[in-house]
Design an enzyme around this catalytic site. Sequence first.
Site, PDB file in Angstrom:
ATOM      1  N   ASN A  46      19.712  49.701  30.501  1.00  0.00           N
ATOM      2  CA  ASN A  46      20.943  49.401  31.225  1.00  0.00           C
ATOM      3  C   ASN A  46      20.826  49.982  32.621  1.00  0.00           C
ATOM      4  O   ASN A  46      20.273  51.073  32.795  1.00  0.00           O
ATOM      5  CB  ASN A  46      22.163  50.031  30.544  1.00  0.00           C
ATOM      6  CG  ASN A  46      22.581  49.267  29.309  1.00  0.00           C
ATOM      7  OD1 ASN A  46      22.146  48.152  29.069  1.00  0.00           O
ATOM      8  ND2 ASN A  46      23.434  49.887  28.511  1.00  0.00           N
ATOM      9  N   GLY A  47      21.395  49.304  33.615  1.00  0.00           N
ATOM     10  CA  GLY A  47      21.373  49.829  34.963  1.00  0.00           C
ATOM     11  C   GLY A  47      20.548  48.968  35.894  1.00  0.00           C
ATOM     12  O   GLY A  47      20.305  47.783  35.634  1.00  0.00           O
TER      13      GLY A  47
ATOM     14  N   GLU B 281      52.032  42.450  37.610  1.00  0.00           N
ATOM     15  CA  GLU B 281      51.359  41.737  36.527  1.00  0.00           C
ATOM     16  C   GLU B 281      51.272  42.543  35.244  1.00  0.00           C
ATOM     17  O   GLU B 281      51.202  41.945  34.157  1.00  0.00           O
ATOM     18  CB  GLU B 281      49.969  41.248  36.961  1.00  0.00           C
ATOM     19  CG  GLU B 281      48.898  42.296  37.122  1.00  0.00           C
ATOM     20  CD  GLU B 281      47.563  41.693  37.542  1.00  0.00           C
ATOM     21  OE1 GLU B 281      47.268  40.537  37.172  1.00  0.00           O
ATOM     22  OE2 GLU B 281      46.805  42.380  38.241  1.00  0.00           O
TER      23      GLU B 281
ATOM     24  N   LYS C 292      49.237  44.275  41.207  1.00  0.00           N
ATOM     25  CA  LYS C 292      48.926  45.067  40.014  1.00  0.00           C
ATOM     26  C   LYS C 292      50.208  45.505  39.309  1.00  0.00           C
ATOM     27  O   LYS C 292      50.300  45.448  38.084  1.00  0.00           O
ATOM     28  CB  LYS C 292      48.116  46.316  40.402  1.00  0.00           C
ATOM     29  CG  LYS C 292      46.663  46.080  40.616  1.00  0.00           C
ATOM     30  CD  LYS C 292      45.961  45.715  39.323  1.00  0.00           C
ATOM     31  CE  LYS C 292      44.775  44.816  39.599  1.00  0.00           C
ATOM     32  NZ  LYS C 292      45.076  43.470  39.999  1.00  0.00           N
TER      33      LYS C 292
ATOM     34  N   LYS D 258      42.297  36.300  31.449  1.00  0.00           N
ATOM     35  CA  LYS D 258      41.286  36.956  32.273  1.00  0.00           C
ATOM     36  C   LYS D 258      40.634  35.962  33.219  1.00  0.00           C
ATOM     37  O   LYS D 258      40.434  36.244  34.401  1.00  0.00           O
ATOM     38  CB  LYS D 258      40.223  37.622  31.392  1.00  0.00           C
ATOM     39  CG  LYS D 258      39.184  38.414  32.185  1.00  0.00           C
ATOM     40  CD  LYS D 258      39.821  39.581  32.915  1.00  0.00           C
ATOM     41  CE  LYS D 258      38.835  40.355  33.738  1.00  0.00           C
ATOM     42  NZ  LYS D 258      39.476  41.353  34.599  1.00  0.00           N
TER      43      LYS D 258
ATOM     44  N   CYS E 250      24.165  46.396  29.739  1.00  0.00           N
ATOM     45  CA  CYS E 250      25.297  46.233  28.829  1.00  0.00           C
ATOM     46  C   CYS E 250      25.171  47.156  27.643  1.00  0.00           C
ATOM     47  O   CYS E 250      25.516  48.317  27.746  1.00  0.00           O
ATOM     48  CB  CYS E 250      25.544  44.804  28.395  1.00  0.00           C
ATOM     49  SG  CYS E 250      27.299  44.618  28.037  1.00  0.00           S
TER      50      CYS E 250
ATOM     51  N   HIS F  61      62.463  41.737  60.395  1.00  0.00           N
ATOM     52  CA  HIS F  61      62.627  40.286  60.332  1.00  0.00           C
ATOM     53  C   HIS F  61      63.173  39.836  58.979  1.00  0.00           C
ATOM     54  O   HIS F  61      62.858  38.733  58.517  1.00  0.00           O
ATOM     55  CB  HIS F  61      61.302  39.603  60.653  1.00  0.00           C
ATOM     56  CG  HIS F  61      60.796  39.917  62.018  1.00  0.00           C
ATOM     57  ND1 HIS F  61      61.233  39.254  63.145  1.00  0.00           N
ATOM     58  CD2 HIS F  61      59.929  40.862  62.459  1.00  0.00           C
ATOM     59  CE1 HIS F  61      60.638  39.760  64.211  1.00  0.00           C
ATOM     60  NE2 HIS F  61      59.835  40.744  63.819  1.00  0.00           N
TER      61      HIS F  61
ATOM     62  N   TRP G  68      23.985  41.941  30.016  1.00  0.00           N
ATOM     63  CA  TRP G  68      24.859  41.348  31.035  1.00  0.00           C
ATOM     64  C   TRP G  68      23.982  41.211  32.272  1.00  0.00           C
ATOM     65  O   TRP G  68      23.578  42.198  32.877  1.00  0.00           O
ATOM     66  CB  TRP G  68      26.061  42.258  31.286  1.00  0.00           C
ATOM     67  CG  TRP G  68      26.970  41.800  32.390  1.00  0.00           C
ATOM     68  CD1 TRP G  68      26.800  42.008  33.725  1.00  0.00           C
ATOM     69  CD2 TRP G  68      28.202  41.080  32.259  1.00  0.00           C
ATOM     70  NE1 TRP G  68      27.841  41.475  34.432  1.00  0.00           N
ATOM     71  CE2 TRP G  68      28.713  40.892  33.565  1.00  0.00           C
ATOM     72  CE3 TRP G  68      28.918  40.577  31.178  1.00  0.00           C
ATOM     73  CZ2 TRP G  68      29.917  40.228  33.803  1.00  0.00           C
ATOM     74  CZ3 TRP G  68      30.114  39.918  31.418  1.00  0.00           C
ATOM     75  CH2 TRP G  68      30.598  39.744  32.711  1.00  0.00           C
TER      76      TRP G  68
ATOM     77  N   GLU H 105      47.552  43.952  47.074  1.00  0.00           N
ATOM     78  CA  GLU H 105      46.900  44.151  45.779  1.00  0.00           C
ATOM     79  C   GLU H 105      47.695  45.132  44.916  1.00  0.00           C
ATOM     80  O   GLU H 105      47.839  44.927  43.703  1.00  0.00           O
ATOM     81  CB  GLU H 105      45.465  44.659  45.983  1.00  0.00           C
ATOM     82  CG  GLU H 105      44.717  45.034  44.718  1.00  0.00           C
ATOM     83  CD  GLU H 105      44.553  43.890  43.720  1.00  0.00           C
ATOM     84  OE1 GLU H 105      44.195  44.174  42.559  1.00  0.00           O
ATOM     85  OE2 GLU H 105      44.786  42.717  44.085  1.00  0.00           O
TER      86      GLU H 105
ATOM     87  N   ARG I 190      32.106  44.510  25.005  1.00  0.00           N
ATOM     88  CA  ARG I 190      31.759  44.756  26.405  1.00  0.00           C
ATOM     89  C   ARG I 190      31.365  43.487  27.145  1.00  0.00           C
ATOM     90  O   ARG I 190      31.286  43.480  28.371  1.00  0.00           O
ATOM     91  CB  ARG I 190      30.602  45.768  26.486  1.00  0.00           C
ATOM     92  CG  ARG I 190      30.994  47.168  26.083  1.00  0.00           C
ATOM     93  CD  ARG I 190      29.866  48.143  26.297  1.00  0.00           C
ATOM     94  NE  ARG I 190      29.345  48.100  27.648  1.00  0.00           N
ATOM     95  CZ  ARG I 190      29.900  48.707  28.702  1.00  0.00           C
ATOM     96  NH1 ARG I 190      31.011  49.397  28.533  1.00  0.00           N
ATOM     97  NH2 ARG I 190      29.365  48.622  29.889  1.00  0.00           N
TER      98      ARG I 190
END
Length: 609
Positions: free
Chosen positions: A100-101, A489, A486, A604, A2, A505, A74, A482, A27
């Site tokens: 991080n990673g 929304e 998108k 969210k 993070c 149809h 995170w 999807e 973040r």
Amino acid sequence: MCGIVGYIGSKQATPFLIEGLTKLEYRGYDSAGIAVLNGEKIRVEKSVGRLAALEEKIESNVPEGNIGIGHTRWATHGRPSDNNSHPHTDCHGDFAVVHNGIIENYMTLKEDLIAKGHKFLSDTDTEVLPHLLEEVYNGDFEASVREVIKRIEGSYAIVFMSKNDPDKLICTKQDNPMVIGLGDDENFIASDIPAIISRTRRTYIVNDGEVAVVKKDSVWITNSLGEPITKKVFEVNWNAEAAEKGGYEHFMLKEIHEQPKAVRDTLASRIAKDNSAVVLEELSWTEEYVNSFSKIFIVACGTAYHAGLVGKYYIERLARIPVEVDIASEFRYRQPIIDDNTLCIVVSQSGETSDTMAAMKEAKRLGAKTLAVTNVVGSSIAREADQVIYTMAGPEIAVASTKAYTTQLIVMFLLGAYMAGLRGTIAPRRMKELLGKLREIPSQISETLEDVEPIKVFAKKYGFNTDVFFIGRALDYEVALEGSLKLKEISYIHAEAYAAGELKHGTLALITTGVPVVALATQKSVYEKTLSNIKEVKARDAVVIGIAAEGDTELTKYADHVIFVPNTDELLIPLMAVLPLQLLSYYTAITRGADVDKPRNLAKSVTVE
């Protein structure tokens, strides 16, 4: 992974470390910590939860010293806890590290270090770094750090601090961002520019493989071979808000462009080096266990539900096990037929979706085995499920999900291939072919995101239409769903997705002159039939925007516009085909002046039924 910060200078380090971490709170994170060197020892303070908990912990006894590092975590390896929080130290407290990673070979390194007497306190991959540094340390801090880098595999941004070298911090990176801020008699390190923007706008952007020795009055940067590099100073001209978004106008656009990294991180350590098999250490299933499943349910909401539809295709095609996909809010009310030979896979970005949690509890009550696919370690769904596979998307801030969706597709494919390998329903040559192509996906996603100008043009031209239709067959239809979600929304346009074969149809009655139809035609097995459906809507004067694989010369004969994506196996091309749909939705919303990151009436994480 993070947020990272580091300070060395003539002032106290702690105020900047807390300030910098505060600037990175946007973040998302689950714990925070700092390590400060006071000349004699490294003092580490860390706490699970919000940064405020750490501030309260040190309020009456603030760590003193002119050099320090900090981190907001995170979780990716090990659930949120004080012990798993960064910074991590070696056995004697001589070294501290923030990272991080993902260190892909951490378990091998950890087992070797334990055998040599090292004592580990956390479940993280990061803790191998200070112990490995302790093991190889030869009195030369920089040379020892380089030896550590040689031995690790994966993606990372790392800052090392040594009690024996109180005049320097050393940092390096691979596939994760890192920036050095240049001050007067002080210098700063951070994973993102917002952490340092209030202190300096003069920066060095660290590139992959570079190693930087940062002192209070100098920065010495070398390449992976130790050769000096002359860096150009990058003057940050963003305001604080723009800095949070990495220079992108919105978090959604930033997260769309983070997908190559998110996919790369999700694949890390999960494919055998020779591409012969999927490696899911978190499951350790056997052939007998997988063969006990008579049916699989995939249960999710919204974008995760659409990922589940693709997952059904993957599991049935590869592992040959029957799969049903349910909307979580409907699942428990239809009295599903479940027994102890049923596997219920629940998919949730946040791991807190109330409908999905309730569906999983109902499946467990009826005797099903449960598997969670989520992005948040230690989330409610992760705790409740029998087993968990984590996506490695990192924090996703925009309400409209993008990188969470693509990493869910990756996990679904890995799971299908994993079960297929155990059941023997896929030929070894085909497994190698698919996994080899899967490794190429991050770079192909990057390629897809390079040229967005045509999509901007389409968005401006058709962005004020009241209706848009999406069509496709097979996996193209699942991706169309999807794309439709998108668009509706974030732009508030009425958008519908239909299986292209269903046009006759009833849907054709809605196709009139000038209506945009986004037609996906990437599936070779049904390509001719899809072309036939495109001809049907063109005969009714629709405007067709086609999505096709590179090298397709046929679709351009019938579509008004065609967006090409890199070619790959038709099972994997949904990972590319969804990208122009995400971008089309984004730029359409911009055209219409909508609030991209926070669309009206949406949240969210949906934590109420």
